[in-house]
Design an enzyme around this catalytic site. Sequence first.
Site, PDB file in Angstrom:
ATOM      1  N   GLY A 198       0.478  -0.868  -0.159  1.00 22.46           N
ATOM      2  CA  GLY A 198       0.104   0.093  -0.151  1.00 22.46           C
ATOM      3  C   GLY A 198       0.867   1.700  -0.126  1.00 22.46           C
ATOM      4  O   GLY A 198       0.789   2.360  -0.753  1.00 22.46           O
ATOM      5  N   ASP A 199       2.279   1.279   0.991  1.00 20.88           N
ATOM      6  CA  ASP A 199       2.509   2.487   1.065  1.00 20.88           C
ATOM      7  C   ASP A 199       3.553   2.459  -0.304  1.00 20.88           C
ATOM      8  O   ASP A 199       3.735   3.765  -0.621  1.00 20.88           O
ATOM      9  CB  ASP A 199       3.361   2.271   1.372  1.00 20.88           C
ATOM     10  CG  ASP A 199       3.317   2.477   3.708  1.00 20.88           C
ATOM     11  OD1 ASP A 199       1.999   2.869   3.242  1.00 20.88           O
ATOM     12  OD2 ASP A 199       3.944   2.304   4.289  1.00 20.88           O
ATOM     13  N   LEU A 200       4.198   1.497  -1.033  1.00 17.26           N
ATOM     14  CA  LEU A 200       4.942   1.313  -2.236  1.00 17.26           C
ATOM     15  C   LEU A 200       3.889   1.659  -3.004  1.00 17.26           C
ATOM     16  O   LEU A 200       5.514   1.959  -4.216  1.00 17.26           O
ATOM     17  CB  LEU A 200       5.147  -0.017  -1.969  1.00 17.26           C
ATOM     18  CG  LEU A 200       6.706  -0.400  -1.136  1.00 17.26           C
ATOM     19  CD1 LEU A 200       6.653  -1.984  -0.869  1.00 17.26           C
ATOM     20  CD2 LEU A 200       7.907   0.430  -1.029  1.00 17.26           C
ATOM     21  N   SER A 220       3.295   5.370  -3.636  1.00 15.83           N
ATOM     22  CA  SER A 220       4.889   6.314  -3.866  1.00 15.83           C
ATOM     23  C   SER A 220       5.111   6.061  -5.173  1.00 15.83           C
ATOM     24  O   SER A 220       5.369   6.947  -5.431  1.00 15.83           O
ATOM     25  CB  SER A 220       5.736   5.873  -2.854  1.00 15.83           C
ATOM     26  OG  SER A 220       5.291   6.367  -1.449  1.00 15.83           O
ATOM     27  N   GLN A 222      -3.715   5.673  -1.030  1.00 18.67           N
ATOM     28  CA  GLN A 222      -3.632   4.313  -0.999  1.00 18.67           C
ATOM     29  C   GLN A 222      -4.405   2.854  -0.984  1.00 18.67           C
ATOM     30  O   GLN A 222      -4.453   2.175  -2.164  1.00 18.67           O
ATOM     31  CB  GLN A 222      -3.189   3.967   0.766  1.00 18.67           C
ATOM     32  CG  GLN A 222      -1.765   4.337   0.992  1.00 18.67           C
ATOM     33  CD  GLN A 222      -1.587   3.876   2.335  1.00 18.67           C
ATOM     34  OE1 GLN A 222      -1.928   4.374   3.000  1.00 18.67           O
ATOM     35  NE2 GLN A 222      -0.377   3.999   3.182  1.00 18.67           N
TER      36      GLN A 222
END
Length: 413
Positions: free
Chosen positions: A184-186, A189, A216
């Site tokens: 989700g974070d990656l 980003s 996200q």
Amino acid sequence: MSEESAIDVTSAVGSSPLKGVTVLDVTRVVAGPFCSMLLADLGATVIKVEHPDDPDYARTFPPFVSGEDEECSAFFAQFNRNKLGITLNMKTPDGKALLKKLVRRADVLVENFRPGTMEKLGLGYEVLKKENPRLIYTAISGFGRTGPNSSRPAFDNTGQAAGGLWSMNGYPDRPPVRVGTIIGDLSASLYAAIGTLAALRKAERTGEGQVVDISQQDSVLSLTENAVVRYTTKGEIASPLGNDHPFVRPYGQFPCKDGHVFFGGYTDKFWKITCDIFGEPEIASDPEIDTMEKRFAPTIAETKVKPILERWFSKYTKAELEEMAGDRIPLSAIKTIAEVVEDPHIAAREMIVNVPVAGKLVRMFGLPIKLSGAPGSVCRKAPNPGEHNALVYSRLVGLTSEELAKLSQEGTI
């Protein structure tokens, strides 16, 4: 970017594609720092902004590297390499004024606060664009800046849960399992970096900045492959399948002598080559499994095809299978991280790089974007909190050493 806005205060290589682009990074942890790290690796001047009394708490995440005079988080270093570091309390009047001055000299600001936080500080996009109409304001959050859930707090697992990916992962007879990384974070980003570059391109043409709004949940949803169209066209709800594909077979994990391999030779062409490689070409003509469509059938795949593959693969190690078949069919060893880090192909691709951490060189993943005419660069360590206050505030804002000392004593920087 224009010479007036793009101030290069790094040692970026002259041919670096983003040399001259200045990024203010007011993010923390991963959803945000990874985005700005990619921009930094590509040559942008990225300035990491941290609160003087409350720096990025990813600095406390293991593993740690101990040097003569310091102990540093390699986790933090991996996502904040190639950046400059300053401290700034954006809650104080002087801090707000300083951020506005920095924005005037920047091209991009990246933040990952809950929507509305920057507005409460009096530093939202509508305020900052008055300081710099060309500003690209990249905002990463759990649910985006619009919609009924926009104000909800979120972590990586929030994105995996709300985006549908968690419900699809795992085995059919067990509860769903989160993906084994912070996808989700990656993914947020990655989309933020793409959106930022697209917005920069428009700003170059028109002189107009804009908001890049990244969620996200949205990011994870876009990674669910065929799940959405299976539901909207057939009413099928994706569920955990283990290592299987919803309809392509054979295509998954198979055991061998010393572990497992991925095999995906499901087409007629690859199936025939596979039968030849393992010395049983006649199997390709078996009327039960002689076409791709027949091999897709779940029962046939399980009772007929799978036993053949397991019989073949069980005689060899992962390395042996790759050596004998990897150049001809889709067959790859399922490697541990240790095996990947030491992989000669990964080395040839410069995907493991040495980055200084606490005075030592630590191997970490490199930049996966390979540009033939303008390579990226991974060379500088992650900054300590406020390490570049004097450099950035003097070069971009024009503060004197006396003014810097006063702001530091007051807790503004």
